[in-house]
Design an enzyme around this catalytic site. Structure first.
Site: not given
Length: 661
Positions: A116, A200, A235, A292
């Site tokens: 990421k 973040e 999440h 994917r």
């Protein structure tokens, strides 16, 4: 086009790929662990090979074993599904080295988007908007905490190699950061073998909107529109829909362009998803790219009429994309929910066991069920506890919502806990109906969405009583048929008495409450509460009339438990029979037991500590997620009967706990 492919996965995605291959005349090869020897995908495939023990790290994650099976079976290509090795660059390289096509993007794209942090740096160069945060290599806890302090709370800690909601934590303050980081890293190590994280800014009331992209080896890339995946828990996506509510054509075009730019930046080929987070002001920011197919791809298929697995196969075999951007259809609205074996009222604790009753709604042009299990299959502690995906389509979002609620009302499961009632409350919630969904909705509305099961109505007890009478009668007649005198009154089960009628009181328990139902026999039939019952239906289905009153239900018996499905709800009743357990003694103790097999991660209090109700006592890891066991009442932790790092079995006592007087 390929003539034989190997599917390096399990569950509903393996079954989904097999279905498309069968339609295209392609033979399929399944791999399975010892725990999955009788799994549905194994039964459906043309060939199947065992690749190791139950633990995924010893079977589904063993790339060399899967490549060897592909060689032995003569498979020309490998479809990785999602999860497991689907985004593993080493596996893709091993397939290429063996001369086997990997049905996915190039290794360079997997590598670029596999981290990421690296992906964010690449997207920054491609001018794709990013959320403020730290995406670097320095991973010292004190340094990361400093970065979080700089960004400003709340922040989101996210596993750099992660996905599926694993290895993610929202942190509200600097003081809570290091504990959340440690937990996040443990979960990331267990799920991905990599504990690196990024930090973040956590946006308030954000929406999670993703774009399905597709690329071919000729350099063409298209967007297949967006999906809204904002309804999340920890999440992890719970409900997905397409198109996104309140999406304008201008924003759809802008997000589609940004997603295609992201895919071009890494030379993308095949199916991929670019995930964005959108704030209340309409701005959107790149989060990550999944290299994917996604769990939620069916909603895209429903609004476009396309088979994305077929597109994957064609692109991987060298064909160009079947459509140009302007040719991609967009019609109606589709919603998908993930039906899990879990108990929402117990903190969404996974539920394991045999799927004793599994009756999904009837499939049609409007309703689709993707599942890797059938009635009688086991929900194992070794893998994700998803039972099925339920997908609906209709001409408008309002009609699709109503259709989903009807489909959930028809979905009947017994034998393991499930989240169907929770999903019904969520889809029926006023904010969901209005399309005002953000990632915090479920947490904000916990009290409403996780309400205790409603008290069963009178008709549920009537159904239980009539089902029991009908079952007793059927059993009596079956026994009589096996005797020399099947016409004997003892073989009829009709309550016959000389110059009299039989009356009984059947008792049932729901929770702590017992209810008695007065029943009798009259004219070869039954009475309930003194009124004659007109009874119909077969199997687990019942319909009956008591005078002007009419009702229907489905009743499934598992031991002494009766699962009564009625009006979209499941009522769990127990048969109360004082003679059934005469002489049995029940042992009681005050310990806390393991709710499932798992590994003890951490003990959170000292022995002898006095704690309040709900205080966290220990953390255990099961099904790749961490679960915290809490104090059931105010009391004392007399002793821990386990240690950190210990693997424990289901039902073993973990804590000697003494509740306060």
């Amino acid at each position: 086009m390929f003539t034989k492919i190997l599917i390096a996965n399990r569950g509903e995605i393996a079954c989904r790929v097999i279905a498309t291959c069968r339609r295209l005349g392609i033979r399929t090869v399944a791999v399975y662990s010892e725990a999955d020897a009788g799994a549905r995908h194994v039964r459906l495939a043309d060939e199947a090979y065992c690749v190791g023990p139950a633990a995924s790290r010893e079977s589904y994650l063993r790339a060399e074993r899967i490549v060897e099976v592909a060689r032995r079976s003569g498979a020309q290509a490998v479809h990785p599904g999602y999860g497991f090795l689907s985004e593993n660059e080493g596996f893709a390289e091993a397939c290429a080295a063996a001369g086997i096509a990997f049905i996915g993007p190039p290794v360079t794209a997997i590598r670029a988007m596999g981290s990421k942090s690296a992906a964010k740096a690449l997207m920054e160069k491609a001018a794709v908007p990013l959320v403020p945060g730290y995406h670097g290599d320095e991973q010292a806890p004190a340094f990361l905490r400093t970065q979080a302090d700089r960004i400003g709370y709340p922040v989101l800690i996210k596993a750099s190699a992660g996905g599926g909601g694993k290895g993610m934590r929202v942190v509200e303050s600097s003081e809570a950061f290091e504990a959340a980081l440690a937990s996040c890293q443990r979960e990331a190590r267990a799920s991905f073998g990599d504990d690196r994280v990024l930090v973040e800014k956590y946006l308030q009331r954000p929406r999670h909107i993703e774009i399905q992209v597709f690329g071919d080896s000729q350099g063409n890339i298209v967007s297949l529109h967006e999906r809204d995946c904002s309804a999340q828990r920890r999440h992890q996506k719970v409900v997905e829909e397409a198109p996104a509510p309140h999406m304008t054509a201008e924003r759809r075009a802008a997000m589609g362009k940004a997603a295609c730019d992201a895919a071009r930046a890494v030379g993308y080929v095949g199916a991929g998803t670019v995930e964005f987070i959108a704030d209340t002001g309409g701005e959107f920011y790149f989060m990550e790219m999944n290299t994917r197919l996604q769990v939620e791809h069916p909603v895209t298929e429903m609004i476009t009429g396309l088979d994305l697995v077929e597109w994957q196969l064609r692109v991987a075999s060298g064909e160009p994309l079947p459509l140009r951007q302007e040719q991609v259809p967009l019609r109606g609205h589709s919603i998908e929910v993930r039906v899990y074996a879990e108990e929402p009222e117990k903190g969404f604790l996974p539920s394991i066991g045999r799927l004793a009753h599994f009756a999904p709604p009837q499939a049609s042009a409007h309703v689709r069920v993707d599942s890797g299990v059938e009635q009688g299959d086991e929900i194992s502690p070794h893998y994700d506890p998803m039972i099925a995906k339920l997908i609906v389509w209709d001409e408008s979002r309002e009609r699709a919502t109503e259709r989903m609620l009807r489909a959930l009302a028809e979905f009947r499961i017994a034998g393991v806990g499930n989240n169907i009632a929770f999903l019904s409350r969520l889809v029926g919630h006023a904010e969901f109906r209005a399309g005002q969904v953000d990632t915090g909705l479920i947490e904000r509305e916990r009290e409403t969405l996780l309400a205790s099961a409603a008290a069963a109505p009178v008709t549920a007890f009537e159904a239980a009583a009539l089902w029991r009478l009908r079952s007793e009668q059927a059993e009596a007649r079956a026994r009589g048929a096996a005797t020399l005198d099947p016409q004997s009154p003892w073989a009829q089960g009709d309550g016959w008495r000389l110059n009299s009628t039989q009356s009984r009181s059947l008792r049932f328990r729901q929770g702590e409450q017992e209810t008695a139902v007065a029943v009798g026999y009259a004219g070869g039939g039954f009475t309930v509460g003194g009124a004659a019952a007109t009874l119909a239906g077969e199997g687990d289905a019942l319909s009956w009339a008591l005078g002007e009153h009419r009702a229907e239900a489905h009743v499934v018996a598992l031991g002494e438990d009766l699962h009564v499905f009625q009006g979209g709800l499941r009522h769990l009743l127990q048969v109360v029979d004082p003679l059934a357990h005469a002489g049995e003694e029940q042992e009681a103790h005050g310990g806390l037991t393991a709710p499932m097999p798992g590994k003890i991660v951490a003990l959170l209090v000292e022995t002898g500590a006095v704690v309040e109700k709900g205080a966290p006592l220990l953390v255990m890891e099961a099904m790749k997620m961490e679960h915290t066991l809490c104090a059931p009442a105010r009391g004392t932790v007399k002793a821990f009967l386990c240690t950190a790092g210990e693997q424990v079995k289901d039902g073993v006592e973990l804590v000697d706990f003494e509740a306060a007087a």
